[in-house]
Design a protein around this motif. Structure first.
Motif, mmCIF file in Angstrom:
data_model
loop_
_atom_site.group_PDB
_atom_site.id
_atom_site.type_symbol
_atom_site.label_atom_id
_atom_site.label_comp_id
_atom_site.label_asym_id
_atom_site.label_seq_id
_atom_site.Cartn_x
_atom_site.Cartn_y
_atom_site.Cartn_z
ATOM 1 N N ALA A 1 52.385 34.843 51.901
ATOM 2 C CA ALA A 1 50.722 35.113 51.756
ATOM 3 C C ALA A 1 50.270 34.632 53.033
ATOM 4 O O ALA A 1 50.179 33.452 53.298
ATOM 5 C CB ALA A 1 50.363 34.377 50.404
ATOM 6 N N PHE A 2 49.846 35.464 53.862
ATOM 7 C CA PHE A 2 48.995 35.260 55.096
ATOM 8 C C PHE A 2 47.645 34.783 54.562
ATOM 9 O O PHE A 2 46.966 35.510 54.239
ATOM 10 C CB PHE A 2 49.077 36.321 56.201
ATOM 11 C CG PHE A 2 50.678 36.726 56.679
ATOM 12 C CD1 PHE A 2 51.070 36.048 57.720
ATOM 13 C CD2 PHE A 2 51.352 37.494 55.927
ATOM 14 C CE1 PHE A 2 52.010 36.487 58.557
ATOM 15 C CE2 PHE A 2 52.718 37.646 56.472
ATOM 16 C CZ PHE A 2 53.144 37.172 57.678
ATOM 17 N N PHE A 3 47.283 33.702 55.593
ATOM 18 C CA PHE A 3 45.917 33.386 55.338
ATOM 19 C C PHE A 3 45.153 32.891 56.693
ATOM 20 O O PHE A 3 46.018 32.256 57.458
ATOM 21 C CB PHE A 3 45.618 32.159 54.353
ATOM 22 C CG PHE A 3 46.547 31.033 54.564
ATOM 23 C CD1 PHE A 3 45.501 29.863 54.823
ATOM 24 C CD2 PHE A 3 47.622 30.869 54.310
ATOM 25 C CE1 PHE A 3 46.290 28.624 55.310
ATOM 26 C CE2 PHE A 3 48.388 29.528 54.589
ATOM 27 C CZ PHE A 3 47.837 28.504 55.096
ATOM 28 N N PRO A 4 43.938 32.988 57.128
ATOM 29 C CA PRO A 4 43.397 32.729 58.438
ATOM 30 C C PRO A 4 43.411 31.180 58.761
ATOM 31 O O PRO A 4 43.913 30.866 60.147
ATOM 32 C CB PRO A 4 42.032 33.216 58.235
ATOM 33 C CG PRO A 4 41.958 34.196 57.239
ATOM 34 C CD PRO A 4 43.016 34.081 56.209
ATOM 35 N N GLY A 5 43.226 30.346 57.911
ATOM 36 C CA GLY A 5 43.158 28.730 58.245
ATOM 37 C C GLY A 5 43.006 27.762 57.278
ATOM 38 O O GLY A 5 42.376 28.116 56.471
ATOM 39 N N ALA A 6 43.847 26.755 57.389
ATOM 40 C CA ALA A 6 43.854 25.999 56.252
ATOM 41 C C ALA A 6 42.580 25.173 56.472
ATOM 42 O O ALA A 6 41.847 25.305 57.380
ATOM 43 C CB ALA A 6 44.954 24.814 56.766
ATOM 44 N N THR B 1 59.789 33.493 45.101
ATOM 45 C CA THR B 1 59.314 32.082 45.841
ATOM 46 C C THR B 1 58.131 32.528 46.973
ATOM 47 O O THR B 1 58.079 33.550 47.482
ATOM 48 C CB THR B 1 60.656 31.846 46.905
ATOM 49 O OG1 THR B 1 61.885 31.708 45.950
ATOM 50 C CG2 THR B 1 60.283 30.649 47.637
ATOM 51 N N VAL B 2 56.900 31.741 46.816
ATOM 52 C CA VAL B 2 55.690 32.015 47.511
ATOM 53 C C VAL B 2 55.707 31.077 48.707
ATOM 54 O O VAL B 2 56.106 30.034 48.763
ATOM 55 C CB VAL B 2 54.664 31.597 46.477
ATOM 56 C CG1 VAL B 2 53.369 31.708 47.286
ATOM 57 C CG2 VAL B 2 54.628 32.480 45.357
ATOM 58 N N TYR B 3 55.463 31.718 49.834
ATOM 59 C CA TYR B 3 55.174 30.862 50.861
ATOM 60 C C TYR B 3 53.940 31.266 51.538
ATOM 61 O O TYR B 3 53.452 32.517 51.570
ATOM 62 C CB TYR B 3 56.435 31.017 52.136
ATOM 63 C CG TYR B 3 57.443 30.723 51.760
ATOM 64 C CD1 TYR B 3 57.810 29.344 51.988
ATOM 65 C CD2 TYR B 3 58.523 31.591 51.156
ATOM 66 C CE1 TYR B 3 59.230 29.037 51.687
ATOM 67 C CE2 TYR B 3 59.893 30.985 50.936
ATOM 68 C CZ TYR B 3 60.109 29.562 51.235
ATOM 69 O OH TYR B 3 61.399 29.205 50.888
ATOM 70 N N GLY B 4 52.828 30.395 51.968
ATOM 71 C CA GLY B 4 51.712 30.519 52.793
ATOM 72 C C GLY B 4 52.138 30.779 54.026
ATOM 73 O O GLY B 4 53.066 29.905 54.586
#
Length: 154
Positions: A37-42, A65-68
């Motif tokens: 799961a790609f995301f722009p920014g914490a 298995t989930v990974y950000g």
């Protein structure tokens, strides 16, 4: 661009999991299906909501298995993980190689910030094949979590 049926681009990167460890996708295919799961920014609104929603729905990802994945530093990701009480690991793509390989790089040019991940989700099976792909050009749009869980279950 990575498409369904393609081999997932392999990568090695720091994994924020409470500690910082090296993570290599190809060496962890036994955890498949793997949800990237790609995301722009914490520490940003929609990204925080997205990662919290994945956490709240982890039971829907029974065998997955989930990974950000973001370009944030692993130490920042550990703090983000702690603050959001996330139980899954966050991959640090601070070199921006993974977002390049998956072709999910975007800019916030109006803010002078370049080279972050688009909001995107890929599911990778035990053979390293991409079985699901969702990519948004709008960073304010979240994935359909039920659709992702269904794809991971297949």
């Amino acid at each position: 661009m990575v498409e369904i049926g393609d081999d997932a681009p392999d990568f090695a990167a720091p994994l924020a999991n409470g500690d910082v460890e090296e993570f290599t996708l190809s060496e962890n295919l036994d955890e498949a299906p793997i949800v990237l799961a790609f995301f722009p920014g914490a520490f940003t609104g929609v990204c925080t909501t997205e990662m919290a929603t994945f956490e709240e729905n982890l039971d829907d990802f029974e065998d997955a298995t989930v990974y950000g994945v973001s370009v944030d530093a692993p130490f920042s990701l550990n703090e983000f993980r702690d603050q959001q009480d996330l139980s899954f690991g966050l991959v640090s793509d601070s070199n921006k190689e993974i977002i390049d390989d998956y072709d999910v790089e975007m800019d916030f040019a109006d803010m002078g910030y370049y080279g972050v991940a688009k909001r995107a989700v890929f599911v990778v099976d035990g053979d390293g094949e991409v079985t699901y792909k969702w990519v948004s050009d709008d960073p304010g749009v979240e994935p359909d979590y039920e659709e992702v869980a269904d794809a991971a279950a297949e």
